[in-house]
Design a protein around this motif. Sequence first.
Motif, short mmCIF file in Angstrom:
data_model
loop_
_atom_site.label_atom_id
_atom_site.label_comp_id
_atom_site.label_asym_id
_atom_site.label_seq_id
_atom_site.Cartn_x
_atom_site.Cartn_y
_atom_site.Cartn_z
N VAL A 477 0.84 -1.19 0.00
CA VAL A 477 0.00 0.00 0.00
C VAL A 477 0.88 1.25 0.00
O VAL A 477 0.59 2.24 -0.67
CB VAL A 477 -0.93 -0.01 1.23
N GLN A 478 1.97 1.18 0.75
CA GLN A 478 2.94 2.27 0.79
C GLN A 478 3.46 2.58 -0.61
O GLN A 478 3.51 3.74 -1.03
CB GLN A 478 4.10 1.86 1.71
N ASP A 479 3.79 1.54 -1.34
CA ASP A 479 4.28 1.71 -2.70
C ASP A 479 3.22 2.37 -3.59
O ASP A 479 3.53 3.26 -4.39
CB ASP A 479 4.68 0.35 -3.27
N GLN A 480 1.97 1.96 -3.44
CA GLN A 480 0.88 2.54 -4.23
C GLN A 480 0.71 4.03 -3.93
O GLN A 480 0.56 4.85 -4.85
CB GLN A 480 -0.43 1.81 -3.92
N ILE A 481 0.78 4.40 -2.64
CA ILE A 481 0.59 5.81 -2.27
C ILE A 481 1.76 6.66 -2.76
O ILE A 481 1.56 7.78 -3.27
CB ILE A 481 0.43 5.94 -0.73
N LEU A 482 2.97 6.14 -2.66
CA LEU A 482 4.14 6.90 -3.13
C LEU A 482 4.08 7.10 -4.64
O LEU A 482 4.42 8.19 -5.15
CB LEU A 482 5.43 6.18 -2.73
N ARG A 483 3.67 6.07 -5.36
CA ARG A 483 3.52 6.22 -6.82
C ARG A 483 2.44 7.24 -7.16
O ARG A 483 2.58 8.04 -8.09
CB ARG A 483 3.20 4.86 -7.45
N LEU A 484 1.35 7.20 -6.38
CA LEU A 484 0.27 8.16 -6.59
C LEU A 484 0.75 9.59 -6.37
O LEU A 484 0.47 10.48 -7.18
CB LEU A 484 -0.90 7.84 -5.64
N LEU A 485 1.50 9.82 -5.30
CA LEU A 485 2.04 11.16 -5.02
C LEU A 485 2.94 11.63 -6.16
O LEU A 485 2.89 12.80 -6.57
CB LEU A 485 2.80 11.16 -3.70
N GLY A 486 3.75 10.72 -6.68
CA GLY A 486 4.63 11.06 -7.80
C GLY A 486 3.85 11.40 -9.07
O GLY A 486 4.16 12.39 -9.76
N ASP A 487 2.81 10.61 -9.36
CA ASP A 487 1.99 10.86 -10.55
C ASP A 487 1.28 12.21 -10.44
O ASP A 487 1.21 12.97 -11.42
CB ASP A 487 0.95 9.75 -10.72
N LEU A 488 0.73 12.51 -9.25
CA LEU A 488 0.03 13.77 -9.05
C LEU A 488 0.97 14.96 -9.17
O LEU A 488 0.60 16.01 -9.70
CB LEU A 488 -0.66 13.77 -7.69
#
Length: 555
Positions: A477-488
């Motif tokens: 889940v951590q990986d998903q959130i970090l990727r999301l922050l990067g995409d945004l």
Amino acid sequence: MRHPETLPPLLEISGLKVDFSTQDGPVTAVHEASLTLGAGETLAIVGESGSGKSTTAMSIIGLLPGNGRVSAGSIRFDGQELVGADEAALREVRGRHIGLVPQDPMSNLNPVSKIGTQVAETLLAHGLANRRNVDAKVVETLAAAGLPDAARRAKQYPHEFSGGMRQRALIAIGLACRPRLLIADEPTSALDVTVQRTILDQLDSMTRELGTAVLMITHDLGLAAERAKHVVVMHRGRVVEQGPARQILEDPQHPYTQSLVKAAPSVAIARLRPEDFRATTSERLAPVASAPAPDHIVEFEGVTKEYRIRGQREPFLAVDDVSLAIPRGTTVSVVGESGSGKTTTARMLLKAIEPTSGTVRFEGKDIFSLSRAEQRDFRQKVQPVFQDPYSSLNPMFTIERIIEEPLAFYGRGSRIERQKRVRELLDQVALPSEMARRYPSELSGGQRQRVAIARALALSPDVVVCDEPVSALDVLVQDQILRLLGDLQREYGLSYLFISHDLAVVRLISDYVCVMKNGKLVEAATSEEIFTNPRDPYTRNLLASIPGNELEIAS
């Protein structure tokens, strides 16, 4: 005399099935799990929340919740069958032969009982001390766990201890009876990296000296590989893979294990070569580096924050003469141990507290000298994402109302327009639109954090302050959130102030890193410089403490 390799395992679990009674009928939490652990060895069970790893461990010592039961399988400890054993037999095994270090030191130590009293209870219950010598035994036990000035500390209460000291107290209780097996359930997940390494080193030293086997429960693959000889991977209640730790890391076979290895920050940086890191960092920094001068959206200049403490003549300096800047569209991480001043720094940018001296500027203006209209504009342009997605969302509101609330407060659009914006935001954070009708209690931790991010984005801010936004989440889940922050960030040009004690995460997400210690900024540079050429001894110590730091894994 038999060769050690021919000795039976100390712990042998086979075909374990654990069911929980619910209103909707029985739910199976562990499906036919099997594992073995030899005397004096360390075995790690890894997996995300809900994988069954803690349930498996608690089954061994008969400490399942009241609605849980072992419905099938066998648990043999030193040849003794524990499944079906009566409470008297389990009490004899618990503490005396199998010790436990639970996850949360605050909820597992009695807040109204002195530390020494709690250690004494264990020693007296198992006949390892009597009333005449128990005080001396308590001091000896606490000292063995690495607590300095153990005689004085024994007379203190848990709230007078730091997180690391409380965890040492739990280790002292867990090992007080010199057990043959110690179950360590996420023993350091809430601790800073330096404290974490110190605690784990102490645990290794004590268990090695006592010849104690360790069953470690963790979601950190780097930690598991560094500390354990063998790793068992659990997913949705099943053991999906097990074997030597290095083999699991370098050649995972099951798709779930492969996803865990891929997502773990500590494993990712162990695989990363310096030239790879420089290439990725240069790519992220290219727009800033090519500009004649960075466009700083946020600037701290000589900022100090003092607190007056009752009974002390001198004020406590939480932040001491800190100057730093956030170039527009970049991620600046502030790292350091608990008490370093990093969260206080973030709270000043959010205008939650005011500095004692110095200036905090947003887009060139002192945020503490803004007019009422300017303050209203500032509040919309700088938004927070907090650490705990469980306490930062109102449990009485639907997800739609939580995300819509800032839009309604600042009068953005009509009711229908706001509802449309909520759907757009849910889509941006990869949540289905039907999620809008649910409540926080119906969401997982990762989903809740996505909602918190959607709420922060509702007003289209320029800066997002992320205070430990992934520390409470499992590695996937951590990986998903970090990727999301990067995409945004790439899509909307967001600037992040990222507060964290997890340097493995910081290395993967940051453009610039600021290192704080005791309120002071001891080092600040690009992420590449900090991680490949740290100058300050404190920074070098932080980097050396990253779990899995010593792993060398083939790319």
